[in-house]
Design a protein around this motif. Structure first.
Motif, PDB file in Angstrom:
ATOM      1  N   TRP A  21       0.831  -1.200   0.000  1.00  0.00           N
ATOM      2  CA  TRP A  21       0.000   0.000   0.000  1.00  0.00           C
ATOM      3  C   TRP A  21       0.873   1.261   0.000  1.00  0.00           C
ATOM      4  CZ3 TRP A  21      -0.333   3.971   3.560  1.00  0.00           C
ATOM      5  CH2 TRP A  21      -1.342   4.904   3.308  1.00  0.00           C
ATOM      6  N   MET A  22       1.910   1.266   0.837  1.00  0.00           N
ATOM      7  CA  MET A  22       2.825   2.412   0.881  1.00  0.00           C
ATOM      8  C   MET A  22       3.509   2.611  -0.469  1.00  0.00           C
ATOM      9  SD  MET A  22       3.186   4.254   3.629  1.00  0.00           S
ATOM     10  CE  MET A  22       4.860   4.831   3.663  1.00  0.00           C
ATOM     11  N   GLN A  23       3.953   1.522  -1.063  1.00  0.00           N
ATOM     12  CA  GLN A  23       4.627   1.599  -2.354  1.00  0.00           C
ATOM     13  C   GLN A  23       3.684   2.146  -3.425  1.00  0.00           C
ATOM     14  OE1 GLN A  23       6.047  -2.160  -3.859  1.00  0.00           O
ATOM     15  NE2 GLN A  23       7.499  -1.157  -5.221  1.00  0.00           N
ATOM     16  N   GLN A  24       2.450   1.663  -3.456  1.00  0.00           N
ATOM     17  CA  GLN A  24       1.479   2.136  -4.444  1.00  0.00           C
ATOM     18  C   GLN A  24       1.177   3.623  -4.256  1.00  0.00           C
ATOM     19  OE1 GLN A  24      -1.680  -0.656  -3.794  1.00  0.00           O
ATOM     20  NE2 GLN A  24      -0.746  -2.222  -5.092  1.00  0.00           N
ATOM     21  N   THR A  25       1.052   4.057  -3.021  1.00  0.00           N
ATOM     22  CA  THR A  25       0.774   5.460  -2.722  1.00  0.00           C
ATOM     23  C   THR A  25       1.935   6.345  -3.165  1.00  0.00           C
ATOM     24  OG1 THR A  25      -0.615   4.828  -0.848  1.00  0.00           O
ATOM     25  CG2 THR A  25       0.231   7.093  -0.866  1.00  0.00           C
ATOM     26  N   MET A  26       3.153   5.936  -2.849  1.00  0.00           N
ATOM     27  CA  MET A  26       4.334   6.724  -3.227  1.00  0.00           C
ATOM     28  C   MET A  26       4.542   6.699  -4.738  1.00  0.00           C
ATOM     29  SD  MET A  26       5.139   8.075  -0.457  1.00  0.00           S
ATOM     30  CE  MET A  26       6.617   8.907  -0.974  1.00  0.00           C
TER      31      MET A  26
END
Length: 154
Positions: A21-26
């Motif tokens: 989720w963090m990777q997709q957001t960034m």
């Protein structure tokens, strides 16, 4: 249950749900910046790699750092993905005819990917790690050899 899934994801060499989720957001944030004309991130050139899912065949977009690879060519390194090649690399190699890149503020450019091996890979790797020593550090922490791909304009 959720904790067991996270442990299973971690053991498989894949990032867990929160990490993804963090990777997709960034990634979404970085792609907005690239499309608005920002060409660098943390001192590295960045582009958006357009591929299609190797199974789903749905469009995929991933911000990736790149290095000069000669006339109308870009070098990229498949350094993410934990103990496995990153999804974008698997997608790129599964459907190379559908690959394109977007440079800062520009339109998509169709490219042909070529995985480098042998002396070609070593020469490219030397240039990449001279420009960004962090890649040698990343490689030293991994149990797999990072693929290096040359993208050339189609």
């Amino acid at each position: 249950m959720a904790q067991n899934q996270q442990v299973k994801a971690h053991r498989s060499g894949r990032p867990g749900a929160v990490s993804r989720w963090m990777q997709q957001t960034m990634n979404a944030r970085m792609m907005r910046k690239i499309r608005r004309g920002r060409a660098t991130f943390m001192g590295m050139h960045v582009l958006i790699l357009n591929t299609v899912g190797h199974r789903s065949r749905r469009p995929r977009e991933t911000p990736v750092s790149w290095f000069p690879g000669g006339d109308d060519a870009w070098l990229i390194v498949a350094s993410g993905g934990g103990s496995q090649d990153p999804d974008w690399y698997v997608n790129l190699m599964a459907h190379p005819e559908q690959a394109a890149i977007e440079l800062a503020g520009g339109d998509a450019v169709p490219v042909a990917p070529h995985r480098l091996d042998g002396a070609d890979r070593e020469e490219a790797w030397e240039r990449i790690t001279a420009a960004q020593p962090r890649y040698a550090k990343y490689q030293g922490k991994s149990d797999r050899r990072f693929p290096v791909v040359r993208l050339t304009r189609r």
